[in-house]
Design a protein around this motif. Sequence first.
Motif, PDB file in Angstrom:
ATOM      1  N   ARG A 202      61.301   6.268  -3.093  1.00 28.94           N
ATOM      2  CA  ARG A 202      60.451   5.328  -3.830  1.00 28.94           C
ATOM      3  C   ARG A 202      61.045   3.927  -3.903  1.00 28.94           C
ATOM      4  N   TRP A 203      62.133   3.695  -3.187  1.00 28.61           N
ATOM      5  CA  TRP A 203      62.859   2.422  -3.260  1.00 28.61           C
ATOM      6  C   TRP A 203      62.124   1.358  -2.470  1.00 28.61           C
ATOM      7  N   ARG A 204      61.787   0.280  -3.143  1.00 28.56           N
ATOM      8  CA  ARG A 204      61.188  -0.896  -2.493  1.00 28.56           C
ATOM      9  C   ARG A 204      62.035  -2.083  -2.874  1.00 28.56           C
ATOM     10  N   SER A 205      62.426  -2.864  -1.905  1.00 28.00           N
ATOM     11  CA  SER A 205      63.284  -4.010  -2.220  1.00 28.00           C
ATOM     12  C   SER A 205      62.494  -5.290  -2.381  1.00 28.00           C
TER      13      SER A 205
ATOM     14  N   PHE B 157      66.124   0.442 -11.494  1.00 32.23           N
ATOM     15  CA  PHE B 157      65.908   1.524 -10.543  1.00 32.23           C
ATOM     16  C   PHE B 157      67.113   1.764  -9.624  1.00 32.23           C
ATOM     17  N   LYS B 158      67.615   0.722  -8.991  1.00 34.31           N
ATOM     18  CA  LYS B 158      68.727   0.885  -8.052  1.00 34.31           C
ATOM     19  C   LYS B 158      70.004   1.362  -8.725  1.00 34.31           C
ATOM     20  N   PRO B 159      70.409   0.777  -9.881  1.00 33.70           N
ATOM     21  CA  PRO B 159      71.622   1.301 -10.525  1.00 33.70           C
ATOM     22  C   PRO B 159      71.504   2.767 -10.931  1.00 33.70           C
ATOM     23  N   VAL B 160      70.327   3.177 -11.400  1.00 32.51           N
ATOM     24  CA  VAL B 160      70.145   4.583 -11.776  1.00 32.51           C
ATOM     25  C   VAL B 160      70.203   5.469 -10.543  1.00 32.51           C
TER      26      VAL B 160
ATOM     27  N   LYS C  82      37.400  -5.540   3.816  1.00 35.87           N
ATOM     28  CA  LYS C  82      37.960  -4.348   3.202  1.00 35.87           C
ATOM     29  C   LYS C  82      38.633  -4.733   1.894  1.00 35.87           C
ATOM     30  N   ALA C  83      38.605  -3.819   0.966  1.00 44.78           N
ATOM     31  CA  ALA C  83      39.255  -4.061  -0.314  1.00 44.78           C
ATOM     32  C   ALA C  83      40.762  -4.158  -0.102  1.00 44.78           C
ATOM     33  N   ALA C  84      41.372  -5.151  -0.694  1.00 44.10           N
ATOM     34  CA  ALA C  84      42.815  -5.341  -0.550  1.00 44.10           C
ATOM     35  C   ALA C  84      43.552  -4.228  -1.292  1.00 44.10           C
ATOM     36  N   PRO C  85      44.567  -3.644  -0.659  1.00 44.89           N
ATOM     37  CA  PRO C  85      45.340  -2.622  -1.370  1.00 44.89           C
ATOM     38  C   PRO C  85      46.098  -3.251  -2.528  1.00 44.89           C
ATOM     39  N   ASP C  86      46.606  -2.381  -3.382  1.00 45.42           N
ATOM     40  CA  ASP C  86      47.368  -2.898  -4.523  1.00 45.42           C
ATOM     41  C   ASP C  86      48.460  -3.827  -4.034  1.00 45.42           C
ATOM     42  N   ALA C  87      48.660  -4.858  -4.772  1.00 43.16           N
ATOM     43  CA  ALA C  87      49.680  -5.838  -4.411  1.00 43.16           C
ATOM     44  C   ALA C  87      51.054  -5.167  -4.402  1.00 43.16           C
ATOM     45  N   TYR C  88      51.905  -5.658  -3.550  1.00 40.85           N
ATOM     46  CA  TYR C  88      53.263  -5.128  -3.430  1.00 40.85           C
ATOM     47  C   TYR C  88      54.003  -5.359  -4.737  1.00 40.85           C
TER      48      TYR C  88
END
Length: 83
Positions: free
Chosen positions: A80-83, A29-32, A16-22
């Motif tokens: 949409r927060w990803r750490s 982003f977090k301060p805003v 299977k095609a690999a999904p977009d990389a993380y």
Amino acid sequence: MPESKPRKKTASTTEKAAPDAYKPNPVWFKPVMFGLMIIGLFWIITFYISEGRFPVQPWGSWNIVAGFGIAIVGFMMTTRWRS
């Protein structure tokens, strides 16, 4: 009666095609996100403490809507927060 043979798996079905990389969020982003939540909270608190004179007196009770709107934008950013 002849038996059917199993199908051969092709490379496209087995790999299977690999999904977009993380990709983590940008540094800003977090301060805003937290800043918008805090600004919205302070907007509402300032409105109540000043009895409607601040932050924008002509808006009247719409200052509550503005404060919640600012805070909600910050809370929507948490989805949409990803750490």
